[in-house]
Design a protein around this motif. Structure first.
Motif, short mmCIF file in Angstrom:
data_model
loop_
_atom_site.label_atom_id
_atom_site.label_comp_id
_atom_site.label_asym_id
_atom_site.label_seq_id
_atom_site.Cartn_x
_atom_site.Cartn_y
_atom_site.Cartn_z
N GLY A 213 0.81 -1.21 0.00
CA GLY A 213 0.00 0.00 0.00
C GLY A 213 0.84 1.26 0.00
N ARG A 214 1.93 1.25 0.74
CA ARG A 214 2.81 2.42 0.79
C ARG A 214 3.54 2.60 -0.54
N ILE A 226 -6.12 3.98 5.05
CA ILE A 226 -6.52 2.57 5.16
C ILE A 226 -5.55 1.64 4.40
N HIS A 227 -4.70 2.22 3.55
CA HIS A 227 -3.77 1.42 2.77
C HIS A 227 -2.33 1.44 3.31
N LEU A 228 -2.06 2.24 4.31
CA LEU A 228 -0.68 2.52 4.65
C LEU A 228 -0.13 1.67 5.79
N TYR A 229 -0.79 1.71 6.94
CA TYR A 229 -0.29 1.02 8.13
C TYR A 229 -1.46 0.38 8.87
N PRO A 230 -1.20 -0.68 9.65
CA PRO A 230 -2.28 -1.30 10.42
C PRO A 230 -2.99 -0.30 11.35
N THR A 232 -3.27 3.06 11.17
CA THR A 232 -4.10 4.05 10.48
C THR A 232 -5.34 3.39 9.86
N ALA A 233 -5.21 2.13 9.44
CA ALA A 233 -6.38 1.43 8.89
C ALA A 233 -7.40 1.12 9.98
N ALA A 241 -4.00 -2.85 7.43
CA ALA A 241 -3.92 -2.18 6.13
C ALA A 241 -4.46 -3.08 5.02
#
Length: 307
Positions: A213-214, A226-230, A232-233, A241
């Motif tokens: 995702g990153r 929602i695609h970057l880190y657990p 932040t998701a 993520a």
């Protein structure tokens, strides 16, 4: 007659302030399917592809590098800043943070070259109820007088050589929305492929790293949390993520292959967790991604255009 809804840009908008604006406005938005939405059509003429960024995109998504033809999903990346300008505005009714890409349909009428010059048009087509909330449809069109073969840009009436329609879902309770529990949007010109009756044969197994995702966000500009880190998701209700929908369809089309003129459709049925293992399956012009537990995450199809 001057189109009051037409806004011609002199350059591609910078994504960072748009994403920041969208994030700041998100907590104040209360999505509902009967809300108004921006009627503006953003136009960006004279656009050329950054070849270094294109090569990075091709590597992340699995397309061969150095090919003069643009990957069929790349114009979506070119139009993304314009879409973000619309979707981060005060008059866009859905909160930008947490939006989930639910489907995309791409119509490519001829191959586009990496060295062509193009004119983009992006607009919000509609906002409608969905069984899990409210969904917006965003259309991106690419025009070039010669289809991108020599780089000339034609007049405003030129045929769109590439266009896409993406749907984005804002999840929320649907209590009190008439018919919302049963209504699922179906507005595309190609039959949905979410109900493939027989499982497609497995072709390959892909190990997806936690940073997919990153890495895709870096080449596409789509840095939705929602695609970057657990962590932040999880702030938006996900266990961890998840992969971008446009990365999954690009990866599938890179493996599947596409003719120069085709309609490509993908439905994102369930989030693809990162990291994880998925099985790519394909046959008879259709494709799918399935998880290790057999759950279907993505279904799609490629349909050649007959002139």
């Amino acid at each position: 007659m001057v189109d009051r809804h037409l806004t011609v840009l002199t350059g591609s908008p910078s994504l960072a302030p748009l994403l920041a604006r969208g994030a700041l406005l998100s907590p104040f938005k209360r999505p509902r399917p009967d809300a108004g939405f921006p009627r503006t059509r953003l136009v960006l003429p004279g656009l050329r592809v950054d070849l270094a960024r294109l090569a990075a995109y091709e590597r992340v998504c699995g397309f061969p590098t150095g090919d003069d033809a643009l990957p069929p999903t790349y114009p979506h990346v070119l139009g993304f800043p314009l879409a973000m300008r619309l979707m981060s505005g005060r008059d866009f009714p859905l909160p930008l943070l947490g939006l989930v890409h639910t489907s995309v349909e791409i119509t490519q009428r001829r191959a586009l070259t990496a060295t062509g010059e193009y004119r983009l048009t992006v607009y919000v087509d509609e906002v409608v109820p969905h069984r899990r909330g409210t969904e917006a449809a965003v259309v991106t069109e690419v025009r070039a007088a010669d289809g991108g073969r020599t780089g000339a840009v034609g007049a405003a009436g030129d045929e769109a050589v590439w266009e896409s329609r993406s749907t984005y879902l804002a999840r929320h309770r649907t209590d009190g929305l008439p018919g919302a529990a049963a209504l699922v949007t179906s507005v595309t010109s190609v039959t949905s492929v979410t109900d493939q009756r027989d499982p497609l044969p497995a072709v390959a197994e892909w190990q997806l790293a936690g940073d997919v995702g990153r890495r895709y966000g870096a080449v596409s500009g789509d840095r939705n949390p929602i695609h970057l880190y657990p962590l932040t998701a999880r702030l938006f209700g996900f266990r961890g993520a998840i992969a971008h929908g446009m990365w999954t369809v690009a990866r599938c089309l890179a493996a599947h292959g596409t003719p120069a003129a085709a309609v490509m459709r993908a439905d994102f049925r369930a989030p693809v967790p990162l990291p994880g293992t998925v099985t790519y399956a394909a046959g008879d012009g259709l494709f799918a991604l399935r998880g290790a537990d057999g759950r279907t995450h993505v279904t799609g199809g490629v349909y050649p255009l007959v002139s």
